[in-house]
Design an enzyme around this catalytic site. Structure first.
Site, PDB file in Angstrom:
ATOM      1  N   LYS A 172       0.918  -1.302   0.157  1.00 33.23           N
ATOM      2  CA  LYS A 172       0.052  -0.090   0.024  1.00 33.23           C
ATOM      3  C   LYS A 172       0.784   1.278   0.053  1.00 33.23           C
ATOM      4  O   LYS A 172       1.760   1.520   0.805  1.00 33.23           O
ATOM      5  CB  LYS A 172      -1.063  -0.028   1.182  1.00 33.23           C
ATOM      6  CG  LYS A 172      -1.942   1.241   1.479  1.00 33.23           C
ATOM      7  CD  LYS A 172      -2.906   0.659   2.327  1.00 33.23           C
ATOM      8  CE  LYS A 172      -2.722   1.264   3.766  1.00 33.23           C
ATOM      9  NZ  LYS A 172      -2.572   2.793   3.796  1.00 33.23           N
ATOM     10  N   ASP A 194      -3.337   4.332  -1.541  1.00 33.48           N
ATOM     11  CA  ASP A 194      -4.246   4.646  -0.375  1.00 33.48           C
ATOM     12  C   ASP A 194      -4.494   6.435  -0.236  1.00 33.48           C
ATOM     13  O   ASP A 194      -3.607   6.848   0.543  1.00 33.48           O
ATOM     14  CB  ASP A 194      -4.001   4.097   0.761  1.00 33.48           C
ATOM     15  CG  ASP A 194      -5.187   4.048   1.937  1.00 33.48           C
ATOM     16  OD1 ASP A 194      -6.008   4.622   1.691  1.00 33.48           O
ATOM     17  OD2 ASP A 194      -4.633   4.028   3.007  1.00 33.48           O
ATOM     18  N   LYS A 235      -7.377   8.223  -0.277  1.00 33.72           N
ATOM     19  CA  LYS A 235      -8.219   8.820   0.325  1.00 33.72           C
ATOM     20  C   LYS A 235      -8.763  10.056   0.071  1.00 33.72           C
ATOM     21  O   LYS A 235      -9.107  11.062   0.980  1.00 33.72           O
ATOM     22  CB  LYS A 235      -8.155   8.689   2.040  1.00 33.72           C
ATOM     23  CG  LYS A 235      -7.979   7.531   2.484  1.00 33.72           C
ATOM     24  CD  LYS A 235      -7.859   7.378   3.956  1.00 33.72           C
ATOM     25  CE  LYS A 235      -7.773   6.237   4.699  1.00 33.72           C
ATOM     26  NZ  LYS A 235      -6.086   5.740   4.770  1.00 33.72           N
ATOM     27  N   LEU A 236      -9.315  10.232  -1.379  1.00 34.37           N
ATOM     28  CA  LEU A 236      -9.750  11.494  -1.871  1.00 34.37           C
ATOM     29  C   LEU A 236     -10.817  12.025  -1.384  1.00 34.37           C
ATOM     30  O   LEU A 236     -11.857  11.100  -1.017  1.00 34.37           O
ATOM     31  CB  LEU A 236      -9.718  11.403  -3.368  1.00 34.37           C
ATOM     32  CG  LEU A 236      -8.586  10.815  -4.193  1.00 34.37           C
ATOM     33  CD1 LEU A 236      -8.959  10.634  -5.525  1.00 34.37           C
ATOM     34  CD2 LEU A 236      -7.493  11.688  -4.113  1.00 34.37           C
ATOM     35  N   HIS A 237     -10.952  13.193  -1.048  1.00 32.23           N
ATOM     36  CA  HIS A 237     -12.224  13.832  -0.461  1.00 32.23           C
ATOM     37  C   HIS A 237     -12.323  15.323  -1.011  1.00 32.23           C
ATOM     38  O   HIS A 237     -11.633  16.122  -0.342  1.00 32.23           O
ATOM     39  CB  HIS A 237     -12.274  13.763   1.077  1.00 32.23           C
ATOM     40  CG  HIS A 237     -13.516  14.083   1.618  1.00 32.23           C
ATOM     41  ND1 HIS A 237     -13.683  14.088   2.779  1.00 32.23           N
ATOM     42  CD2 HIS A 237     -14.739  14.510   1.145  1.00 32.23           C
ATOM     43  CE1 HIS A 237     -14.943  14.596   3.357  1.00 32.23           C
ATOM     44  NE2 HIS A 237     -15.514  14.761   1.944  1.00 32.23           N
ATOM     45  N   ASP A 238     -12.989  15.501  -1.801  1.00 35.85           N
ATOM     46  CA  ASP A 238     -13.123  17.129  -2.571  1.00 35.85           C
ATOM     47  C   ASP A 238     -14.304  17.163  -3.548  1.00 35.85           C
ATOM     48  O   ASP A 238     -15.202  16.418  -3.388  1.00 35.85           O
ATOM     49  CB  ASP A 238     -11.710  17.156  -3.524  1.00 35.85           C
ATOM     50  CG  ASP A 238     -11.313  18.875  -3.240  1.00 35.85           C
ATOM     51  OD1 ASP A 238     -12.078  19.590  -3.606  1.00 35.85           O
ATOM     52  OD2 ASP A 238     -10.109  19.022  -3.155  1.00 35.85           O
ATOM     53  N   THR A 249     -10.665   3.336  10.746  1.00 41.48           N
ATOM     54  CA  THR A 249     -10.459   2.389  11.886  1.00 41.48           C
ATOM     55  C   THR A 249      -9.875   3.220  13.209  1.00 41.48           C
ATOM     56  O   THR A 249      -9.895   2.401  14.354  1.00 41.48           O
ATOM     57  CB  THR A 249      -9.850   1.012  11.395  1.00 41.48           C
ATOM     58  OG1 THR A 249      -8.561   1.466  10.621  1.00 41.48           O
ATOM     59  CG2 THR A 249     -10.559   0.278  10.843  1.00 41.48           C
ATOM     60  N   ARG A 253      -4.796  -6.561  13.943  1.00 46.85           N
ATOM     61  CA  ARG A 253      -3.875  -6.872  15.296  1.00 46.85           C
ATOM     62  C   ARG A 253      -3.830  -8.318  15.413  1.00 46.85           C
ATOM     63  O   ARG A 253      -4.616  -8.873  15.903  1.00 46.85           O
ATOM     64  CB  ARG A 253      -4.113  -5.895  16.172  1.00 46.85           C
ATOM     65  CG  ARG A 253      -3.871  -4.341  16.007  1.00 46.85           C
ATOM     66  CD  ARG A 253      -2.369  -3.962  15.944  1.00 46.85           C
ATOM     67  NE  ARG A 253      -2.301  -2.696  15.466  1.00 46.85           N
ATOM     68  CZ  ARG A 253      -2.090  -2.074  14.299  1.00 46.85           C
ATOM     69  NH1 ARG A 253      -2.343  -2.903  13.395  1.00 46.85           N
ATOM     70  NH2 ARG A 253      -1.868  -0.870  14.190  1.00 46.85           N
ATOM     71  N   ARG A 297       1.964  -1.808  11.022  1.00 50.18           N
ATOM     72  CA  ARG A 297       3.156  -1.964  11.950  1.00 50.18           C
ATOM     73  C   ARG A 297       3.344  -3.400  12.721  1.00 50.18           C
ATOM     74  O   ARG A 297       4.568  -3.595  12.878  1.00 50.18           O
ATOM     75  CB  ARG A 297       2.847  -0.850  13.026  1.00 50.18           C
ATOM     76  CG  ARG A 297       2.726   0.623  12.735  1.00 50.18           C
ATOM     77  CD  ARG A 297       2.265   1.601  13.549  1.00 50.18           C
ATOM     78  NE  ARG A 297       0.859   1.627  13.501  1.00 50.18           N
ATOM     79  CZ  ARG A 297       0.073   2.561  13.694  1.00 50.18           C
ATOM     80  NH1 ARG A 297       0.429   3.267  14.598  1.00 50.18           N
ATOM     81  NH2 ARG A 297      -1.381   2.492  13.519  1.00 50.18           N
TER      82      ARG A 297
END
Ligand code: C5P
Length: 236
Positions: free
Chosen positions: A37, A66, A68-71, A122, A182, A212
């Site tokens: 990613k 990734d 995360k488009l927002h417009d 999340t 996790r 992680r």
């Protein structure tokens, strides 16, 4: 499930700013995971060439972009136009943008890239949603955004494992990408709505995003292999 199928379902974020380190991690993970990613940190630092570079070096490793488009719809459409030729398999947009915004992205993407709608991050819990001014409860908000993504013709959704049954009920044909994974005993960090790999697979996640717990491990390849084993064992 065969190990090869389990590998294809694992997405590992290259959450790094350094190009050499990111390429090195992709190289180590190639053959062990299905996708890497490229998120905001790496993309803002290096642009689309980081995606083409990874694809040229490792054609078998798919890239999940990734952003995360927002417009406004016109700007989102333009961003998809710019992104769609870099060779990524998926691109993310915020499903909360609304159906018209998502539809503009899906139209522009055509067959060149698959658009995924991010429902509710999340890292957010019920308190965070309330603080942001939402009056619906979190799972209801996820469900409403899944409906927007379905109506706009998105290929899939990003949600936590906790909402999988709910989004599957309203958008059964969309693939379900689940971050906030996790393995038992690993640190949750800033994630709030978490599940183990086995739980997410049993709840019918299509893809698992594990960052992680793999990238901070002393041996990231061994950590990825252990998660692939857990995915394969859970899906018998
Ligand atoms: O390290 P960790 O496993 O928490 O990484 C999760 C990755 O998934 C991060 O790259 C984060 O940007 C991404 N992500 C997320 N929640 C979403 C969508 C993407 O955590 N809803």
């Amino acid at each position: 499930m065969q190990l090869a199928d389990a590998r294809r379902r694992l997405i590992v974020p290259l959450d790094l700013a350094d190009r050499t380190q990111a390429i090195d991690l992709a190289q180590r993970l190639a053959g062990h995971v299905g996708l890497v990613k490229v998120g905001l940190e790496l993309f803002v630092a290096h642009g689309p060439s980081i995606v083409t570079d990874i694809r040229e070096r490792h054609p078998e490793l798919e890239v999940f972009l990734d952003l995360k488009l927002h417009d406004i719809p016109n700007t989102m459409r333009g961003a998809i136009r710019s992104a769609k030729r870099c060779g990524a398999r998926f691109i993310t947009v915020h499903a909360g943008s609304g159906v018209d915004h998502l539809r503009a992205c899906v139209e522009e993407a055509a067959d060149d890239i698959d658009v995924l709608g991010v429902t509710v991050l999340t890292s957010q819990d019920a308190h965070a949603c309330k603080e942001a001014g939402h009056t619906r409860d979190l799972a209801e908000l996820v469900e409403m955004r899944a409906v927007c993504a379905r109506e706009a013709g998105c290929s899939g959704l990003v949600c936590s494992g906790l909402e999988l049954a709910r989004v599957q009920a309203v958008a059964p044909s969309l693939c379900r990408v689940v971050p906030g994974i996790r393995p038992a005993g690993s640190a949750r960090g800033d994630q709030q709505r978490v599940m183990t790999p086995a739980e997410a697979v049993r709840a019918d996640a299509s893809y698992l995003v594990v960052g992680r717990p793999i990238t901070d491990a002393a041996d990231p390849v061994a950590a990825a292999d252990a998660i692939v084993d857990e995915i394969a064992a859970a899906d018998r």
